[in-house]
Design an enzyme around this catalytic site. Structure first.
Site, PDB file in Angstrom:
ATOM      1  N   HIS A   1       0.705  -1.303  -0.001  1.00 16.52           N
ATOM      2  CA  HIS A   1       0.050   0.008  -0.046  1.00 16.52           C
ATOM      3  C   HIS A   1       0.857   1.291  -0.076  1.00 16.52           C
ATOM      4  O   HIS A   1       2.212   1.194   0.381  1.00 16.52           O
ATOM      5  CB  HIS A   1      -0.900   0.043   1.156  1.00 16.52           C
ATOM      6  CG  HIS A   1      -2.003  -0.847   1.000  1.00 16.52           C
ATOM      7  ND1 HIS A   1      -2.025  -2.026   1.524  1.00 16.52           N
ATOM      8  CD2 HIS A   1      -3.292  -0.641   0.625  1.00 16.52           C
ATOM      9  CE1 HIS A   1      -3.145  -2.538   1.188  1.00 16.52           C
ATOM     10  NE2 HIS A   1      -4.121  -1.703   0.623  1.00 16.52           N
TER      11      HIS A   1
ATOM     12  N   LYS B   1      -0.578   4.875   4.554  1.00 12.71           N
ATOM     13  CA  LYS B   1      -1.386   3.912   5.097  1.00 12.71           C
ATOM     14  C   LYS B   1      -0.831   3.710   6.647  1.00 12.71           C
ATOM     15  O   LYS B   1       0.358   3.369   6.604  1.00 12.71           O
ATOM     16  CB  LYS B   1      -1.347   2.828   4.370  1.00 12.71           C
ATOM     17  CG  LYS B   1      -2.479   1.664   5.118  1.00 12.71           C
ATOM     18  CD  LYS B   1      -2.924   0.456   4.179  1.00 12.71           C
ATOM     19  CE  LYS B   1      -3.895  -0.365   4.820  1.00 12.71           C
ATOM     20  NZ  LYS B   1      -5.192   0.259   5.025  1.00 12.71           N
TER      21      LYS B   1
HETATM   22  P1  NAD Z   1      -7.177   9.493   4.886  1.00 10.93           P
HETATM   23  O1  NAD Z   1      -6.140   9.643   5.876  1.00 10.93           O
HETATM   24  O2  NAD Z   1      -6.894   9.976   3.735  1.00 10.93           O
HETATM   25  O3  NAD Z   1      -8.650  10.114   5.366  1.00 10.93           O
HETATM   26  C1  NAD Z   1      -9.238   9.835   6.658  1.00 10.93           C
HETATM   27  C2  NAD Z   1     -10.140  11.108   6.692  1.00 10.93           C
HETATM   28  O4  NAD Z   1     -10.871  10.839   7.994  1.00 10.93           O
HETATM   29  C3  NAD Z   1      -9.433  12.438   7.144  1.00 10.93           C
HETATM   30  O5  NAD Z   1      -9.668  13.320   6.404  1.00 10.93           O
HETATM   31  C4  NAD Z   1      -9.729  12.712   8.499  1.00 10.93           C
HETATM   32  O6  NAD Z   1      -9.628  14.286   8.872  1.00 10.93           O
HETATM   33  C5  NAD Z   1     -11.057  12.302   8.644  1.00 10.93           C
HETATM   34  N1  NAD Z   1     -11.440  12.054  10.053  1.00 10.93           N
HETATM   35  C6  NAD Z   1     -10.821  11.566  11.128  1.00 10.93           C
HETATM   36  N2  NAD Z   1     -11.663  11.643  12.328  1.00 10.93           N
HETATM   37  C7  NAD Z   1     -12.827  12.289  12.058  1.00 10.93           C
HETATM   38  C8  NAD Z   1     -13.751  12.819  12.656  1.00 10.93           C
HETATM   39  N3  NAD Z   1     -14.037  12.344  13.694  1.00 10.93           N
HETATM   40  N4  NAD Z   1     -14.955  12.981  11.780  1.00 10.93           N
HETATM   41  C9  NAD Z   1     -14.943  13.259  10.491  1.00 10.93           C
HETATM   42  N5  NAD Z   1     -13.725  12.827   9.777  1.00 10.93           N
HETATM   43  C10 NAD Z   1     -12.556  12.305  10.512  1.00 10.93           C
HETATM   44  O7  NAD Z   1      -7.378   8.087   4.846  1.00 10.93           O
HETATM   45  P2  NAD Z   1      -8.042   7.122   3.545  1.00 10.93           P
HETATM   46  O8  NAD Z   1      -7.061   6.763   2.562  1.00 10.93           O
HETATM   47  O9  NAD Z   1      -9.119   7.777   2.849  1.00 10.93           O
HETATM   48  O10 NAD Z   1      -8.581   5.747   4.522  1.00 10.93           O
HETATM   49  C11 NAD Z   1      -9.363   5.800   5.397  1.00 10.93           C
HETATM   50  C12 NAD Z   1      -9.698   4.547   5.908  1.00 10.93           C
HETATM   51  O11 NAD Z   1     -10.351   3.683   4.879  1.00 10.93           O
HETATM   52  C13 NAD Z   1      -8.475   3.806   6.556  1.00 10.93           C
HETATM   53  O12 NAD Z   1      -8.919   2.963   7.587  1.00 10.93           O
HETATM   54  C14 NAD Z   1      -7.957   2.962   5.274  1.00 10.93           C
HETATM   55  O13 NAD Z   1      -7.570   1.634   5.461  1.00 10.93           O
HETATM   56  C15 NAD Z   1      -9.557   2.408   5.023  1.00 10.93           C
HETATM   57  N6  NAD Z   1      -9.751   1.978   3.364  1.00 10.93           N
HETATM   58  C16 NAD Z   1     -10.566   1.077   3.180  1.00 10.93           C
HETATM   59  C17 NAD Z   1     -10.968   0.526   1.869  1.00 10.93           C
HETATM   60  C18 NAD Z   1     -11.907  -0.409   1.689  1.00 10.93           C
HETATM   61  O14 NAD Z   1     -12.289  -0.835   0.601  1.00 10.93           O
HETATM   62  N7  NAD Z   1     -12.878  -0.592   2.880  1.00 10.93           N
HETATM   63  C19 NAD Z   1     -10.210   1.300   0.817  1.00 10.93           C
HETATM   64  C20 NAD Z   1      -9.269   2.088   1.194  1.00 10.93           C
HETATM   65  C21 NAD Z   1      -9.213   2.543   2.554  1.00 10.93           C
END
Ligand code: NAD
Length: 261
Positions: free
Chosen positions: A152, A156
């Site tokens: 990744h 991450k």
């Molecule tokens: P990222 O860091 O780009 O985004 C996370 C966002 O959440 C940030 O903008 C942060 O400010 C926000 N956030 C944190 N606390 C918050 C709150 N209390 N209220 C509102 N917003 C809040 O990360 P990302 O790459 O978008 O990944 C996010 C999550 O999704 C990770 O856990 C990642 O592993 C997961 N993910 C899952 C899949 C899937 O298919 N299930 C795919 C990609 C990523």
């Protein structure tokens, strides 16, 4: 699948996945982007969600809480935030990964009163190879050594990925074993392979969206299953499909298997 219009709110709308889900919802005639939640102190608070994700103005503002009219929340944030947002008591699709056993227990508790889709990987391809991995593990048997390698992007935070754990669990399940008893996370120093071990390894770097390889090694052949996500859109499309499902579901904890039927 529910083909009527589904009103969704994206929780974590300013993140990498959140923006992608906003773009996907704005492009899809079967969804209305009803809202987007950002952190209360975030500079994006009050911003237009269309502009936030690089599109034209959508006339929907980023807020600190989801609007009442959203029929389903789509959550891509961080584990602590995800469990806190369970207090909204709304149908939710959880894409956030890296939840601890205790946090997962809180999700299970919440799912007694609202529908929750918990999917560490929203892609249709991964859901399908999960089944293939389970079947291969069962049919190839214990003579084949299972190793899982995932890669990744450098940002991450959790390792190994939720998807690697999902695939490892499928392999363990196929063999009738408990993953906790057979998982080995990386190797260092003197670390001979023990029988039935499932090795799990995480690479981090650059901009890799998500790669997973499950290899079954035997003396005379190797079987390999690989999945490469080329764009976050594959996860966003799956998240919308799950949102449409969860908006019409009764209380319970669901996976992408339920969503895809
Ligand atoms: P990222 O860091 O780009 O985004 C996370 C966002 O959440 C940030 O903008 C942060 O400010 C926000 N956030 C944190 N606390 C918050 C709150 N209390 N209220 C509102 N917003 C809040 O990360 P990302 O790459 O978008 O990944 C996010 C999550 O999704 C990770 O856990 C990642 O592993 C997961 N993910 C899952 C899949 C899937 O298919 N299930 C795919 C990609 C990523």
């Amino acid at each position: 699948m529910n083909l009527a219009l589904t009103r969704v709110a994206v929780v974590g709308a300013a993140g990498r996945m959140g923006r992608e889900v906003c773009r996907a919802a704005l492009e899809d005639e079967f969804f209305e982007l009803a809202g987007g939640v950002v952190e209360p102190e975030a500079p994006e608070l009050g911003a237009d969600l269309g502009e936030l994700c690089g599109y034209d103005k959508a006339d929907v503002a980023a807020t600190a809480d989801p609007p009442d009219k959203a029929e389903a929340l789509i959550e891509f944030t961080a584990p602590e935030a995800t469990v806190e947002h369970l207090l909204y008591g709304r149908p939710v699709v959880i894409g956030t990964t890296g939840l601890s056993e205790e946090q997962l227990a809180r999700v299970e508790e919440a799912a007694k009163s609202v529908p929750v889709v918990l999917a560490p990987n929203m892609s249709v391809g991964v859901s399908l190879i999960r089944e293939v991995v389970r079947e291969l593990a069962e049919k190839l048997g214990a003579d084949y050594d299972v190793e899982i390698v995932e890669a990744h992007h450098r940002h991450k935070v959790d390792a190994p990925s939720g998807t690697a754990l999902l695939l490892a669990r499928a392999a363990a399940e196929g063999r009738g074993r408990d993953l906790g008893e057979v998982a080995v996370y990386g190797r260092e120093g003197r670390a001979p392979r023990s029988e039935g071990e499932i090795g799990i390894h995480a690479l981090r770097g650059g901009a890799v969206v998500g790669e997973h390889r499950v290899v079954f090694y035997a003396e005379s052949e190797e079987v390999e299953i690989a999945h490469r996500a080329l764009s976050r859109r594959t996860f966003a499309a799956g998240a919308l499909r799950a949102a449409s499902f969860v908006a019409g579901a009764g209380p319970g904890l669901y996976t992408m298997r339920d969503v895809l039927g």
